[in-house]
Design a protein around this motif. Structure first.
Motif, PDB file in Angstrom:
ATOM      1  N   THR A   1       0.804  -1.134   0.234  1.00  0.00           N
ATOM      2  CA  THR A   1       0.158   0.059   0.071  1.00  0.00           C
ATOM      3  C   THR A   1       0.966   1.323  -0.032  1.00  0.00           C
ATOM      4  OG1 THR A   1      -1.870   1.039   1.024  1.00  0.00           O
ATOM      5  CG2 THR A   1      -0.142   0.170   2.491  1.00  0.00           C
ATOM      6  N   ALA A   2       0.355   2.510  -0.509  1.00  0.00           N
ATOM      7  CA  ALA A   2       1.126   3.532  -0.789  1.00  0.00           C
ATOM      8  C   ALA A   2       0.754   4.437   0.197  1.00  0.00           C
ATOM      9  CB  ALA A   2       1.081   4.110  -1.877  1.00  0.00           C
ATOM     10  N   ILE A   3       1.833   5.511   0.658  1.00  0.00           N
ATOM     11  CA  ILE A   3       1.479   6.620   1.610  1.00  0.00           C
ATOM     12  C   ILE A   3       2.105   7.664   0.988  1.00  0.00           C
ATOM     13  CG2 ILE A   3       3.299   6.128   3.144  1.00  0.00           C
ATOM     14  CD1 ILE A   3       1.574   7.103   5.444  1.00  0.00           C
ATOM     15  N   ASP A   4       1.529   8.883   0.971  1.00  0.00           N
ATOM     16  CA  ASP A   4       1.837  10.136   0.364  1.00  0.00           C
ATOM     17  C   ASP A   4       2.595  10.830   1.291  1.00  0.00           C
ATOM     18  OD1 ASP A   4       0.667   9.437  -2.027  1.00  0.00           O
ATOM     19  OD2 ASP A   4      -1.222  10.764  -1.427  1.00  0.00           O
ATOM     20  N   TYR A   5       3.898  11.844   0.668  1.00  0.00           N
ATOM     21  CA  TYR A   5       4.849  12.343   1.591  1.00  0.00           C
ATOM     22  C   TYR A   5       5.206  13.608   0.488  1.00  0.00           C
ATOM     23  CZ  TYR A   5       9.379  11.027   0.018  1.00  0.00           C
ATOM     24  OH  TYR A   5      10.472  10.924  -0.870  1.00  0.00           O
ATOM     25  N   GLN A   6       5.743  14.545   1.367  1.00  0.00           N
ATOM     26  CA  GLN A   6       6.353  15.655   0.991  1.00  0.00           C
ATOM     27  C   GLN A   6       7.975  15.681   1.583  1.00  0.00           C
ATOM     28  OE1 GLN A   6       5.286  17.807  -1.098  1.00  0.00           O
ATOM     29  NE2 GLN A   6       3.127  17.946  -1.197  1.00  0.00           N
TER      30      GLN A   6
END
Length: 323
Positions: free
Chosen positions: A197-202
């Motif tokens: 599963t993916a998780i967004d980040y800056q």
């Protein structure tokens, strides 16, 4: 048997470092604090990829201060992919986290990653939302790379997903079975599969200094990725050869028809020279692409190790005895 929801997992965190000595003094305590907030059993593995600065001296001091810290110094600069491999090989945790040594991966995401692991994900990978720290050319080339490497490939590599990820023990054990020398870790993560599963980040600003991984390093890694996980270049050669054969046959029939039916003499000098130069270029390009694949086969059959460790400090997590 305890489930993931009730299990307190041991955590390993692997960080490859190259000339990051100035930032490790603040980065290591911060990461250890973030890890110990998640579990009482943690280890932080710093893999020194042949640094030329004071990384060794800094890590000697830190290892004496933090018992959870392990330091691996490679005998030379092998590259980030072998350095990650070295850390994965020695990691003992139930879950393994991979991060960069420049401080751009936010530690605030670690609780969310662990929560997704408890919910059943075997791999939680971070996808960067922006590339403000890269040039427009590098951003454009990155987009083209992911399109090319995934073209007709059964294993799809997620775009903009780097090494920042959390992996279950069974995923780590699967990666350790892949002993190939030309390593493209982003492709290997995708190849082993498992529930991801993916998780967004800056990405955060660098903690110190500037990146040691520029455009040329990115191009070299992209070439390794394409040749290791795609046969699109070989298929392109086949289609090009087929297309040129059809064009050459059609042109030959046209010339014969003009001469025998219309009685037109076709001047051949310019046509021959241009044709020879064009097809010679195509042949040299084809040989070059084939040579890249053959060269990597040559590297594989030599069976040299991916890395060599010249120094090891600290113990990390205790070795688990078989039940």
């Amino acid at each position: 048997m305890p489930t993931r929801q009730t299990l307190m997992p041991s955590i390993s965190c692997v960080i490859p470092a190259y000339n990051e000595g100035r930032g490790l003094g603040t980065l290591v305590p911060a990461i250890l604090t973030a890890l110990t907030n998640l579990s009482p059993q943690v280890e932080l593995i710093i893999v020194d990829d042949g640094s030329r600065d004071d990384t060794t001296a800094v890590m000697q001091t830190l290892c004496a201060q933090f018992p959870q810290l392990m330091y691996l110094k490679l005998s030379r600069n092998f590259g980030k992919e072998p350095a990650l491999t070295a850390g994965i090989d020695v990691a003992r945790g139930d879950v393994v986290i991979l991060m960069d040594g420049d401080g751009q991966h936010p530690m605030s995401l670690l609780p969310d990653m662990l929560a997704k692991w408890r919910a059943g994900a075997d791999v939680v990978y971070a996808v960067r939302q922006t590339r403000h720290d890269q040039s427009s050319l590098q951003i454009r080339l990155t987009g083209w790379f992911y399109k090319l490497v995934n073209l007709g490939n059964r294993v799809q590599i997620p775009a903009n997903a780097g090494d920042f990820r959390l992996m279950d023990r069974q995923v780590v054990d699967a990666l350790k079975q892949l002993t190939e020398r030309n390593r493209f870790m982003k492709g290997l993560y995708a190849w082993v599969g498992f529930n991801s599963t993916a998780i967004d980040y800056q990405p955060l600003p660098r903690a110190d200094g500037k990146s040691n991984f520029g455009l040329m390093g990115s191009l070299s890694l992209a070439m390794t990725g394409i040749l290791a996980f795609s046969i699109a270049p070989l298929r392109a050669l086949t289609l090009t050869g087929l297309m040129l054969s059809v064009i050459a046959l059609g042109y030959g029939l046209w010339v014969v028809g003009e001469y025998f039916i219309l009685g037109i003499d076709v001047p051949g000098y310019a046509t021959i020279v241009v044709g020879m130069m064009f097809f010679s270029g195509i042949q040299l390009l084809s040989i070059g692409i084939l040579a890249e694949y053959v060269g990597r086969i040559y590297e594989e059959v030599k069976q040299r190790p991916n890395y060599l460790v010249s120094q090891r400090l600290g113990q990390g997590l205790p070795l688990k005895l078989p039940e």
